[in-house]
Design a protein around this motif. Structure first.
Motif, mmCIF file in Angstrom:
data_model
loop_
_atom_site.group_PDB
_atom_site.id
_atom_site.type_symbol
_atom_site.label_atom_id
_atom_site.label_comp_id
_atom_site.label_asym_id
_atom_site.label_seq_id
_atom_site.Cartn_x
_atom_site.Cartn_y
_atom_site.Cartn_z
ATOM 1 N N GLU A 102 127.413 14.379 6.661
ATOM 2 C CA GLU A 102 128.425 15.031 5.815
ATOM 3 C C GLU A 102 129.094 16.130 6.633
ATOM 4 N N VAL A 103 130.360 16.392 6.359
ATOM 5 C CA VAL A 103 131.074 17.458 7.087
ATOM 6 C C VAL A 103 131.506 18.526 6.086
ATOM 7 N N TRP A 104 131.001 19.734 6.296
ATOM 8 C CA TRP A 104 131.349 20.873 5.432
ATOM 9 C C TRP A 104 131.977 21.957 6.301
ATOM 10 N N HIS A 105 133.256 22.261 6.043
ATOM 11 C CA HIS A 105 133.980 23.222 6.882
ATOM 12 C C HIS A 105 133.746 24.655 6.409
ATOM 13 N N ILE A 106 133.604 25.543 7.366
ATOM 14 C CA ILE A 106 133.562 26.982 7.069
ATOM 15 C C ILE A 106 134.698 27.628 7.866
ATOM 16 N N GLY A 107 135.518 28.420 7.198
ATOM 17 C CA GLY A 107 136.624 29.110 7.879
ATOM 18 C C GLY A 107 136.276 30.561 8.150
ATOM 19 N N LEU A 108 136.216 30.908 9.427
ATOM 20 C CA LEU A 108 135.953 32.300 9.829
ATOM 21 C C LEU A 108 136.890 32.640 10.972
ATOM 22 N N TYR A 109 137.408 33.841 11.011
ATOM 23 C CA TYR A 109 138.060 34.296 12.240
ATOM 24 C C TYR A 109 137.498 35.667 12.590
ATOM 25 N N ARG A 110 137.585 35.992 13.845
ATOM 26 C CA ARG A 110 137.061 37.261 14.333
ATOM 27 C C ARG A 110 138.151 38.308 14.248
ATOM 28 N N ASP A 111 137.872 39.399 13.531
ATOM 29 C CA ASP A 111 138.821 40.510 13.534
ATOM 30 C C ASP A 111 138.894 41.037 14.967
ATOM 31 N N GLU A 112 140.121 41.068 15.525
ATOM 32 C CA GLU A 112 140.257 41.402 16.954
ATOM 33 C C GLU A 112 139.817 42.813 17.305
ATOM 34 N N ARG A 113 139.871 43.718 16.309
ATOM 35 C CA ARG A 113 139.558 45.113 16.596
ATOM 36 C C ARG A 113 138.052 45.375 16.485
ATOM 37 N N THR A 114 137.482 44.904 15.343
ATOM 38 C CA THR A 114 136.068 45.205 15.089
ATOM 39 C C THR A 114 135.145 44.099 15.612
ATOM 40 N N LYS A 116 134.261 41.673 14.015
ATOM 41 C CA LYS A 116 133.453 41.164 12.885
ATOM 42 C C LYS A 116 134.102 39.897 12.327
ATOM 43 N N PRO A 117 133.271 38.921 11.870
ATOM 44 C CA PRO A 117 133.847 37.703 11.298
ATOM 45 C C PRO A 117 134.435 37.947 9.904
ATOM 46 N N VAL A 118 135.567 37.299 9.634
ATOM 47 C CA VAL A 118 136.200 37.385 8.314
ATOM 48 C C VAL A 118 136.225 35.971 7.744
ATOM 49 N N GLU A 119 135.622 35.789 6.560
ATOM 50 C CA GLU A 119 135.551 34.446 5.963
ATOM 51 C C GLU A 119 136.840 34.146 5.215
ATOM 52 N N TYR A 120 137.414 32.953 5.436
ATOM 53 C CA TYR A 120 138.625 32.591 4.688
ATOM 54 C C TYR A 120 138.560 31.207 4.076
ATOM 55 N N TYR A 121 137.509 30.434 4.338
ATOM 56 C CA TYR A 121 137.407 29.109 3.723
ATOM 57 C C TYR A 121 135.947 28.728 3.579
ATOM 58 N N ASN A 122 135.583 28.322 2.353
ATOM 59 C CA ASN A 122 134.202 27.897 2.096
ATOM 60 C C ASN A 122 134.206 27.104 0.791
ATOM 61 N N LYS A 123 134.047 25.809 0.877
ATOM 62 C CA LYS A 123 134.034 24.957 -0.324
ATOM 63 C C LYS A 123 132.681 24.274 -0.479
ATOM 64 N N LEU A 124 131.617 24.941 -0.040
ATOM 65 C CA LEU A 124 130.287 24.353 -0.204
ATOM 66 C C LEU A 124 129.992 24.202 -1.692
ATOM 67 N N PRO A 125 129.379 23.079 -2.081
ATOM 68 C CA PRO A 125 128.967 22.971 -3.488
ATOM 69 C C PRO A 125 127.812 23.925 -3.782
ATOM 70 N N ASP A 126 127.415 24.012 -5.064
ATOM 71 C CA ASP A 126 126.427 25.025 -5.456
ATOM 72 C C ASP A 126 125.095 24.901 -4.718
ATOM 73 N N ALA A 127 124.611 23.671 -4.568
ATOM 74 C CA ALA A 127 123.297 23.497 -3.940
ATOM 75 C C ALA A 127 123.427 22.650 -2.684
ATOM 76 N N ALA A 128 122.526 22.893 -1.735
ATOM 77 C CA ALA A 128 122.581 22.163 -0.458
ATOM 78 C C ALA A 128 122.429 20.655 -0.686
ATOM 79 N N THR A 129 123.245 19.871 0.006
ATOM 80 C CA THR A 129 123.197 18.407 -0.127
ATOM 81 C C THR A 129 122.594 17.754 1.114
ATOM 82 N N VAL A 130 122.227 18.559 2.093
ATOM 83 C CA VAL A 130 121.678 18.026 3.352
ATOM 84 C C VAL A 130 120.442 18.839 3.735
#
Ligand code: PRP
Ligand code: URA
Length: 244
Positions: A102-114, A116-130
């Protein structure tokens, strides 16, 4: 390098000559995006294959044209977790190896200054499927993005998590292993350090830009380091030198 391997038993650095050979082409500044993408795919295939070496199999009966025999089937359900954007280039190679993953995408980008990762995409269902999750991200730099991805996957209920990257910095290995010592880290190489901008050196530059040909943004231009960024890097560097 062996000090790092001694300290972090969860770190697995490929010793395969083909990995070393392809990494040298990948790093080369003159490698264009088309070749870069091909190399990312081939390297993922090789390192991902090594990352799957210890998964459980169950015995199955196979009827060959001549007689029945006992064969093997990979037991756990596997999830591929590409970290957007740069992890996208690693998905097809892993799907070639494991078409039913199964392919589950997570969207993160690194804030260039700090950094630190910034989350912008996460469509995981409620419970783990794998049962086994492979995080796909070419670069393990400060380790912030991968540690955040592991946090997300553990909250989701993933039982076993492995990081698959092409190049890591010692700082990133230390951060991820410190936060999540149970996560196996499979990489093609561990480089010297992070620079003042949080880039891996010698590294390969920006893995997302080099795959997708997006060299125009400020993140690709030198000279954008801030005092805050450099301080984050210095703190990480101090952390890995403690006790060495
Ligand atoms: C890169 C890379 C990792 C992250 C690693 O992504 O693909 O996700 O940086 O850095 P870290 O270990 O310091 O967190 P980037 O933020 O450049 O986004 P992109 O993939 O969209 O280019
Ligand atoms: N992200 C990249 O793409 N390259 C680095 O060296 C560090 C983070």
């Amino acid at each position: 390098m062996s000090e790092l391997a001694d300290r972090y038993p969860n770190l697995h650095v490929s010793r395969h000559p083909l990995v070393a050979h392809k990494l040298a082409y990948l790093r080369n500044r003159t490698t264009d995006p088309k070749l870069f993408r091909e190399l990312v795919r081939e390297l993922t295939w090789l390192i991902g294959y090594e990352a799957m070496a210890d998964v459980e199999t169950t015995q199955i009966t196979v009827e060959t044209p001549l007689e029945p025999m006992t064969g093997a089937r990979v037991e756990p359900k596997v999830g591929l977790i590409p970290v957007l954007r740069a992890g996208l280039g690693m998905v097809d190679a892993m799907l070639e190896l494991m078409p039913s993953a199964e392919v589950w995408h997570i969207g993160l980008y690194r804030d260039e200054r700090t950094l630190k990762p910034v989350e912008y995409y996460n469509k995981l269902p409620d419970a783990a499927t794998v049962q086994v999750c492979l995080i796909l991200d070419p670069m393990l730099a400060t380790g912030g993005s991968s540690a955040a991805t592991v946090d997300i996957l553990k909250t989701w209920g993933a039982a076993r998590i492995k990081q698959v990257s092409l190049i890591a910095a010692p700082e990133g290995v230390a951060t991820l292993s410190g936060a999540h010592p149970d996560v196996d880290i499979h990489v093609g190489a561990v480089d010297r350090a992070l620079n003042e901008r949080g880039y891996i050196v010698p590294g390969l530059g920006d893995a997302g830009d080099r795959q997708f040909g997006t060299f125009a943004g400020p993140s690709s231009e030198p000279g954008h380091e801030s005092g805050e960024t450099a301080e984050v890097v210095r703190r990480l560097q101090r952390n890995i030198s403690v006790g060495e």
